[in-house]
Every structure is written in C-alpha cells, then in structure tokens.
Design a protein around this motif. Structure first.
Motif, PDB file in Angstrom:
ATOM      1  N   ASP A  39      -1.441   0.817  -9.343  1.00 23.25           N
ATOM      2  CA  ASP A  39      -1.667   0.446  -7.944  1.00 23.25           C
ATOM      3  C   ASP A  39      -2.570  -0.775  -7.848  1.00 23.25           C
ATOM      4  O   ASP A  39      -2.336  -1.671  -7.028  1.00 23.25           O
ATOM      5  CB  ASP A  39      -2.272   1.620  -7.166  1.00 23.25           C
ATOM      6  N   ILE A  40      -3.588  -0.812  -8.701  1.00 24.29           N
ATOM      7  CA  ILE A  40      -4.471  -1.987  -8.735  1.00 24.29           C
ATOM      8  C   ILE A  40      -3.650  -3.222  -9.108  1.00 24.29           C
ATOM      9  O   ILE A  40      -3.762  -4.270  -8.469  1.00 24.29           O
ATOM     10  CB  ILE A  40      -5.631  -1.767  -9.737  1.00 24.29           C
TER      11      ILE A  40
ATOM     12  N   VAL B 213       0.844  -1.201   0.000  1.00 24.21           N
ATOM     13  CA  VAL B 213       0.000   0.000   0.000  1.00 24.21           C
ATOM     14  C   VAL B 213       0.877   1.248   0.000  1.00 24.21           C
ATOM     15  O   VAL B 213       0.629   2.192  -0.759  1.00 24.21           O
ATOM     16  CB  VAL B 213      -0.975   0.007   1.203  1.00 24.21           C
TER      17      VAL B 213
ATOM     18  N   LYS C 252      -3.070   5.020   3.104  1.00 27.67           N
ATOM     19  CA  LYS C 252      -1.693   5.508   3.036  1.00 27.67           C
ATOM     20  C   LYS C 252      -1.344   6.303   4.294  1.00 27.67           C
ATOM     21  O   LYS C 252      -0.193   6.607   4.546  1.00 27.67           O
ATOM     22  CB  LYS C 252      -1.495   6.335   1.778  1.00 27.67           C
TER      23      LYS C 252
ATOM     24  N   ALA D  26      -8.481   1.410  -5.134  1.00 19.32           N
ATOM     25  CA  ALA D  26      -7.259   2.057  -5.620  1.00 19.32           C
ATOM     26  C   ALA D  26      -7.640   2.783  -6.905  1.00 19.32           C
ATOM     27  O   ALA D  26      -8.429   2.273  -7.713  1.00 19.32           O
ATOM     28  CB  ALA D  26      -6.174   1.025  -5.873  1.00 19.32           C
ATOM     29  N   TYR D  27      -7.091   3.965  -7.103  1.00 22.07           N
ATOM     30  CA  TYR D  27      -7.509   4.819  -8.210  1.00 22.07           C
ATOM     31  C   TYR D  27      -6.572   4.766  -9.415  1.00 22.07           C
ATOM     32  O   TYR D  27      -6.953   5.164 -10.510  1.00 22.07           O
ATOM     33  CB  TYR D  27      -7.657   6.258  -7.723  1.00 22.07           C
TER      34      TYR D  27
ATOM     35  N   CYS E   3       2.207   2.276  -3.346  1.00 23.27           N
ATOM     36  CA  CYS E   3       1.252   2.751  -4.343  1.00 23.27           C
ATOM     37  C   CYS E   3       1.437   4.251  -4.573  1.00 23.27           C
ATOM     38  O   CYS E   3       1.731   5.005  -3.651  1.00 23.27           O
ATOM     39  CB  CYS E   3      -0.189   2.453  -3.902  1.00 23.27           C
TER      40      CYS E   3
ATOM     41  N   LYS F 139      -4.057   7.226  -4.346  1.00 26.25           N
ATOM     42  CA  LYS F 139      -4.827   7.011  -3.126  1.00 26.25           C
ATOM     43  C   LYS F 139      -5.324   5.574  -3.071  1.00 26.25           C
ATOM     44  O   LYS F 139      -5.753   5.003  -4.071  1.00 26.25           O
ATOM     45  CB  LYS F 139      -6.012   7.983  -3.136  1.00 26.25           C
ATOM     46  N   VAL F 140      -5.233   4.970  -1.881  1.00 26.03           N
ATOM     47  CA  VAL F 140      -5.757   3.625  -1.632  1.00 26.03           C
ATOM     48  C   VAL F 140      -6.646   3.740  -0.402  1.00 26.03           C
ATOM     49  O   VAL F 140      -6.210   4.226   0.640  1.00 26.03           O
ATOM     50  CB  VAL F 140      -4.625   2.602  -1.382  1.00 26.03           C
TER      51      VAL F 140
END
Length: 79
Positions: free
Chosen positions: A66-67, A16, A36, A61-62, A19, A22-23
């Motif tokens: 990150d996904i 995380v 985060k 996740a955006y 990344c 944003k998560v």
C-alpha cells in the motif's frame, strides 16, 4: 508519510480504495481517520479541500504494498 499537492482527488481515493490494508489520515489534532471509509473521506476532505488542491496530508499505511502504491501515485501524478 506526507503526501503533497494532490490535485486529482478522485484518483487519490481510487488508489486508497485499492489498498489492501488500513490507510489513515492524521489530523492536525493527531486523530486518525480511516480513509477507506467513504464517510471519513467526505468528512476529511470537506475540512481540508477548499480550492481544488490538497497541499499536504499525513497518511499512514500499514502494508508495504500500500505504501508502494501511494508513493507510485505521488511520483506519477494524476495518471
């Protein structure tokens, strides 16, 4: 995305932290916590983490990378 059976919490938060975007963790009430943020990590895990394993979480996740990073963690396990 739903993530399941997280047994290595430190590795999960390391992923995380890596990344770029944003998560968020979606709570049972529909609130979104920024994973985060170290404070959010501690608060959310104190409420969910009870026996050394997190059975299931809903994560948003955006960023595509990150996904992909989170999916790779789930597929490869705790490596």
């Amino acid at each position: 995305m739903k993530v399941q059976n997280i047994t290595n919490i430190d590795k999960f938060f390391s992923v995380v932290d890596d990344c770029k975007g944003k998560v968020e963790l979606v709570t049972g009430e529909g609130d979104r916590l920024n994973l985060k943020s170290k404070l959010s990590q501690y608060v959310s895990m104190a409420n969910i983490f009870s026996n050394g394993e997190i059975p299931e979480l809903e994560i948003i996740a955006y960023e595509k990378e990150d996904i992909d990073r989170l999916i790779k963690f789930m597929v490869n396990g705790d490596n």
